[in-house]
Write an enzyme that holds these catalytic residues in place. Structure first.
Site, mmCIF file in Angstrom:
data_model
loop_
_atom_site.group_PDB
_atom_site.id
_atom_site.type_symbol
_atom_site.label_atom_id
_atom_site.label_comp_id
_atom_site.label_asym_id
_atom_site.label_seq_id
_atom_site.Cartn_x
_atom_site.Cartn_y
_atom_site.Cartn_z
ATOM 1 N N GLY A 45 0.841 -1.180 0.000
ATOM 2 C CA GLY A 45 0.000 0.000 0.000
ATOM 3 C C GLY A 45 0.878 1.232 0.000
ATOM 4 N N GLN A 50 3.001 9.875 1.612
ATOM 5 C CA GLN A 50 4.283 9.168 1.625
ATOM 6 C C GLN A 50 5.160 9.537 0.438
ATOM 7 O OE1 GLN A 50 2.270 5.190 2.386
ATOM 8 N NE2 GLN A 50 4.190 4.990 3.546
ATOM 9 N N CYS A 98 6.008 -0.177 7.670
ATOM 10 C CA CYS A 98 5.585 0.970 6.863
ATOM 11 C C CYS A 98 6.794 1.478 6.083
ATOM 12 C CB CYS A 98 5.034 2.062 7.772
ATOM 13 S SG CYS A 98 4.452 3.520 6.884
ATOM 14 N N LEU A 99 6.572 1.798 4.819
ATOM 15 C CA LEU A 99 7.665 2.304 3.992
ATOM 16 C C LEU A 99 8.262 3.590 4.553
ATOM 17 C CD1 LEU A 99 6.107 1.659 0.459
ATOM 18 C CD2 LEU A 99 7.784 0.247 1.695
ATOM 19 N N HIS A 140 -4.450 0.974 7.428
ATOM 20 C CA HIS A 140 -3.075 1.481 7.554
ATOM 21 C C HIS A 140 -2.866 2.662 6.603
ATOM 22 C CE1 HIS A 140 1.390 0.947 8.132
ATOM 23 N NE2 HIS A 140 1.355 1.632 6.987
ATOM 24 N N GLU A 141 -3.269 2.512 5.340
ATOM 25 C CA GLU A 141 -3.091 3.583 4.361
ATOM 26 C C GLU A 141 -4.008 4.770 4.672
ATOM 27 O OE1 GLU A 141 -0.484 3.508 2.596
ATOM 28 O OE2 GLU A 141 -0.117 1.415 3.114
ATOM 29 N N HIS A 144 -2.613 7.325 6.949
ATOM 30 C CA HIS A 144 -1.708 8.302 6.330
ATOM 31 C C HIS A 144 -2.458 9.520 5.803
ATOM 32 C CE1 HIS A 144 2.105 6.250 6.619
ATOM 33 N NE2 HIS A 144 1.613 5.156 6.062
#
Length: 184
Positions: A45, A50, A98-99, A140-141, A144
């Site tokens: 994702g 991000q 997470c990235l 999760h996304e 953000h």
């Protein structure tokens, strides 16, 4: 185009987002670029903050979980102007990474099911229920786009234990095998 991933400490990750219209500049290019960036970073994702954009859009490809959950085999979606309006079911723990937080993985408790309204890449309105791993990735996304991250779901004690790692990350001390950007 592969965008750099903004790392913890970058203000854009906490700023929240604005909704966009179907006339958003170069939207038809942004969506495939977001998928390309996500794949290049080995993610499932990716949300616009991000990559430094304070807009309400995120992409998800849960197909890597297709062996464990066959319904995810072809689960690839775009969420524009998303709004989760109900979270329900049991809380369940899942080890998330997470990235924007390279090298940090923590057990996070989230509800097992959600209802979400969103526009897809064709700007068609959807109102869907998702459960299991799909619901977890979407939540999760979605965090953000609200200026939150998975660490906000950790206990105060766990966050305290991670503090030195997070402080180091915010100062540029981390290791990632994908393109990153730190903005202070």
């Amino acid at each position: 185009m592969i965008y750099p991933i903004y790392i913890y400490g970058s203000p854009v990750l906490r700023a929240g987002t604005e909704n966009i219209g179907k006339d958003y500049p170069e939207l038809e290019k942004l969506i495939p670029d977001m998928f390309e960036t996500m794949y290049a970073s080995a993610g499932v994702g990716l949300a616009a903050p991000q990559i430094g954009k304070s807009i309400n859009i995120f992409v998800v490809d849960a197909s890597p979980y297709g062996e464990e959950e066959p319904e995810l085999k072809d689960f690839k979606k775009v969420f524009i102007n998303a709004e989760i309006y109900e979270r329900f079911g049991d809380n369940f723990l899942f080890n998330e990474g997470c990235l924007s937080f390279p090298g940090i993985h923590e057990d996070v408790s989230r509800k097992s099911n959600i209802w979400i309204k969103y526009y897809d890449e064709n700007f068609e309105l959807n109102d869907d229920e998702f459960g299991g791993t799909a619901a977890r990735i979407i939540q999760h996304e979605y965090d953000h786009i609200e200026g939150k991250s998975f660490i906000d779901h950790l206990s105060p004690l766990r966050r305290t234990l991670l503090k030195s790692k997070l402080n180091a990350m915010a100062k540029g001390k981390y290791s990632a095998n994908y393109k990153c950007k730190q903005v202070k």
